[in-house]
Scaffold this active site. Structure first.
Site, PDB file in Angstrom:
ATOM      1  N   ASP A 281       0.770  -1.253   0.000  1.00  0.00           N
ATOM      2  CA  ASP A 281       0.000   0.000   0.000  1.00  0.00           C
ATOM      3  C   ASP A 281       0.805   1.310   0.000  1.00  0.00           C
ATOM      4  O   ASP A 281       1.808   1.424   0.708  1.00  0.00           O
ATOM      5  CB  ASP A 281      -0.865   0.090   1.262  1.00  0.00           C
ATOM      6  CG  ASP A 281      -1.542  -1.194   1.630  1.00  0.00           C
ATOM      7  OD1 ASP A 281      -1.513  -2.142   0.843  1.00  0.00           O
ATOM      8  OD2 ASP A 281      -2.106  -1.244   2.736  1.00  0.00           O
TER       9      ASP A 281
ATOM     10  N   GLU B  45     -10.381  -2.403   4.444  1.00  0.00           N
ATOM     11  CA  GLU B  45      -9.027  -1.915   4.737  1.00  0.00           C
ATOM     12  C   GLU B  45      -8.844  -0.538   4.093  1.00  0.00           C
ATOM     13  O   GLU B  45      -9.580  -0.164   3.176  1.00  0.00           O
ATOM     14  CB  GLU B  45      -7.972  -2.862   4.137  1.00  0.00           C
ATOM     15  CG  GLU B  45      -8.037  -4.283   4.661  1.00  0.00           C
ATOM     16  CD  GLU B  45      -6.929  -5.185   4.098  1.00  0.00           C
ATOM     17  OE1 GLU B  45      -6.323  -5.919   4.876  1.00  0.00           O
ATOM     18  OE2 GLU B  45      -6.684  -5.165   2.877  1.00  0.00           O
TER      19      GLU B  45
HETATM   20  C1  FRU Z   1      -3.799  -3.713   2.766  1.00  0.00           C
HETATM   21  C2  FRU Z   1      -3.156  -4.087   4.087  1.00  0.00           C
HETATM   22  C3  FRU Z   1      -3.492  -3.082   5.160  1.00  0.00           C
HETATM   23  C4  FRU Z   1      -2.367  -3.227   6.119  1.00  0.00           C
HETATM   24  C5  FRU Z   1      -1.197  -3.488   5.197  1.00  0.00           C
HETATM   25  C6  FRU Z   1      -0.154  -4.392   5.762  1.00  0.00           C
HETATM   26  O1  FRU Z   1      -3.147  -4.155   1.644  1.00  0.00           O
HETATM   27  O2  FRU Z   1      -3.553  -5.393   4.451  1.00  0.00           O
HETATM   28  O3  FRU Z   1      -4.772  -3.265   5.733  1.00  0.00           O
HETATM   29  O4  FRU Z   1      -2.177  -2.093   6.910  1.00  0.00           O
HETATM   30  O5  FRU Z   1      -1.729  -4.059   4.025  1.00  0.00           O
HETATM   31  O6  FRU Z   1       0.973  -4.422   4.959  1.00  0.00           O
END
Ligand code: FRU
Length: 531
Positions: free
Chosen positions: A54, A236
């Site tokens: 992300d 998320e």
């Molecule tokens: C989304 C996610 C988020 C988390 C991150 C961990 O892709 O699962 O919810 O903060 O990646 O790397």
């Protein structure tokens, strides 16, 4: 005799040399190009090495756009998360910086956001500096292993040197876990109307809203979403911000909400909600009040735009917002055929909100306007016509660099206007995409696009997107880099983003159609100039 042998040998050498030069020219052998040359994008951000997911903490300050990202610097699959860091001045050429935030005994550094705090509401600056305040999720992997349910909490880090170095706040965590396993990805925003900071985070099947006066003390204000929209997986990476409706003075709040799995075409994807915010509660507009699980409010219908959020503190007008997403999908992100690095971001995009005649609101996205300053016009034509059954070559590598390509044009949408684009090379790799007007939907088919067997879900089926515009001219904008296609239809009302891995570079883009005449209007072909 000996002389003849020597001559034959020399002849053979020459023929071999010519032959292999031909091969190089035709790119017949994939191993002639290394992974870097074949797959490293030209103008999309990728980490120099190893894993990325992300985008995090994006803010603009003093002429620089900052991007942080979920990063595993030690390996090319997901692992202990750090915040990597990169900056850009023009949004298409990136400069990777040292890692900004490292994990510690409280946990890995999961996704989050950053804001510029010019009034020092946080009181984190002691000597007149402007604090930049980031909030992230601590993910305590050890506690998770030991069976805890409360291993995610929210914490703060701040920078007093314009984002270069980061200090963790000593009062961390600032929000303790209330007993929810998935409790993460805080996104902060200044709420000018109510003179407060507002923060949204994802809590399994809903978004939680918090408010604060000083960025360190937060109060739970409300929740949203349990019975609305798509819920095929965990929610998320939300984003929440006000935006003016295009061509009007009306302000709406947008809630962007990624989820995984459960996207329109499977796996990871990002839906959005439009509504009003009274300082405490978010209320969706009438047309979204009872939004079912199967709906058409997706920021991008392609398989590869996830966890995207917007930059804070830009100088864009109030009816625009700058966005960027992770150009992959959890279904196969860890298996894509690159080893040195894994994953790339989308190009930055400007979001804007349109109120339609039927009183629905749609979030459009278009390439960030900075793309114009690096777009060199190679070819332009008012109308291009071909008779039935014929194909039209729109671009090929003899005339333009196919991996830095931007095309814009319009297509007449007739009752039976089925348009198929074919991006291909001499190896027989072919990425197909287009529009089917009897079904009123767009598609992408990467079934023969090159390497596809690294995952069962990568090319298992075509992706689709419903067309929500009704105009009888279809506006198309195509952005091509080595391993990605970004399709903006109807000025960005419908967007599709996907990645692909051809065995050798793609060399031709062709259009064919079932209509009587094949007609393309206002064609513009640009090559992106990157130095
Ligand atoms: C989304 C996610 C988020 C988390 C991150 C961990 O892709 O699962 O919810 O903060 O990646 O790397």
């Amino acid at each position: 005799m000996l002389m003849k042998k020597i001559i034959n040998f020399l002849l053979l050498l020459t023929v071999t040399a010519i032959w292999s030069q031909e091969q190089i020219k035709n790119n017949k052998f994939e191993n002639l190009l290394n992974e870097e040359e074949l797959y490293r994008p030209n103008f999309h951000f990728t980490p120099q090495k190893n894993w990325m997911n992300d985008p995090n903490g994006m803010f603009f300050y003093k002429g620089k756009y900052h991007l942080f990202f979920q990063h595993h610097p030690e390996g090319n699959t997901w692992g202990p998360m750090h915040w990597g860091h990169a900056t850009t001045e023009n949004l298409f050429q990136w400069d990777q910086k040292p890692i900004a935030i490292y994990p510690d005994e409280k946990g890995y550094i999961f996704s989050g956001s950053a804001v510029v705090d010019p009034k020092n509401t946080s009181n984190l600056a002691k000597n007149g500096e402007t604090p930049i305040v980031a909030m992230f999720t601590y993910h305590n992997a050890k506690a998770e292993k030991e069976g805890s349910e409360t291993f995610q909490s929210q914490a703060i880090a701040y920078s007093l040197d314009e984002g270069k170095t980061w200090e963790k706040y000593e009062g961390n965590p600032v929000i303790e876990n209330p007993g929810i396993r998935d409790f993460r990805d805080p996104k902060m925003q200044w709420d000018d109307e109510h003179e407060q900071w507002v923060m949204v985070l994802a809590a399994q099947d809903k978004s939680l809203f918090y408010t604060s006066k000083n960025l360190t003390d937060w109060e739970l204000a409300s929740e949203f979403g349990k019975e609305i929209g798509a819920h095929g997986g965990v929610w998320e990476c939300p984003d929440f911000f006000p935006i003016k409706v295009k061509g009007s003075d009306e302000t709406k709040w947008i809630l962007i909400q990624s989820l995984n799995p459960g996207a329109f075409n499977g796996g990871s994807g990002t839906q959005y909600f439009v509504g009003d915010f009274d300082g405490t509660t978010f209320t969706p507009v009438a047309s979204q009040k009872e939004l079912p699980a199967q709906h058409s409010y997706w920021l991008d219908f392609g398989k590869d735009n996830y966890a995207g959020v917007t930059w804070s503190n830009t100088n864009l007008p109030e009816n625009k917002r700058l966005f960027l997403g992770w150009m992959s999908n959890w279904q196969y992100a860890e298996k894509v055929p690159t080893k040195a690095w894994r994953s790339s971001m989308t190009i930055p995009r400007e979001l804007y909100l349109v109120k339609k005649d039927d009183d629905t609101y749609r979030l459009f996205s278009e390439p960030a306007k900075q793309i114009d300053s690096i777009s060199k016009l190679i070819h332009t034509e008012k109308t291009v016509k071909k008779s039935r059954g014929s194909k039209m070559v729109l671009a090929n590598s003899a005339e333009v660099e196919m991996d830095k390509l931007r095309l814009k044009f319009k297509l007449p949408v007739l009752a039976k206007a089925n348009y198929t684009f074919n991006l291909s090379n001499d190896n027989g790799d072919s990425l197909k995409f287009g529009y089917n007007s009897s079904e009123k939907r767009f598609f992408i088919d990467r079934g023969a696009s090159g390497k596809i067997n690294f995952s069962d879900t990568f090319a298992e089926k075509n992706s689709f997107a419903p067309r929500s515009a009704n105009d009888d001219l279809l506006e198309v904008e195509i952005i091509l880099d080595k391993t990605s296609i970004e399709l903006f239809y109807d000025n960005g009302e419908t967007v599709m983003t996907e990645i692909f891995f051809p065995n050798s570079p793609m060399t031709t883009l062709e259009l064919s159609s079932l209509t009587k005449h094949l007609k393309v209007k206002d064609l513009k072909i640009y090559e992106l100039q990157l130095n």
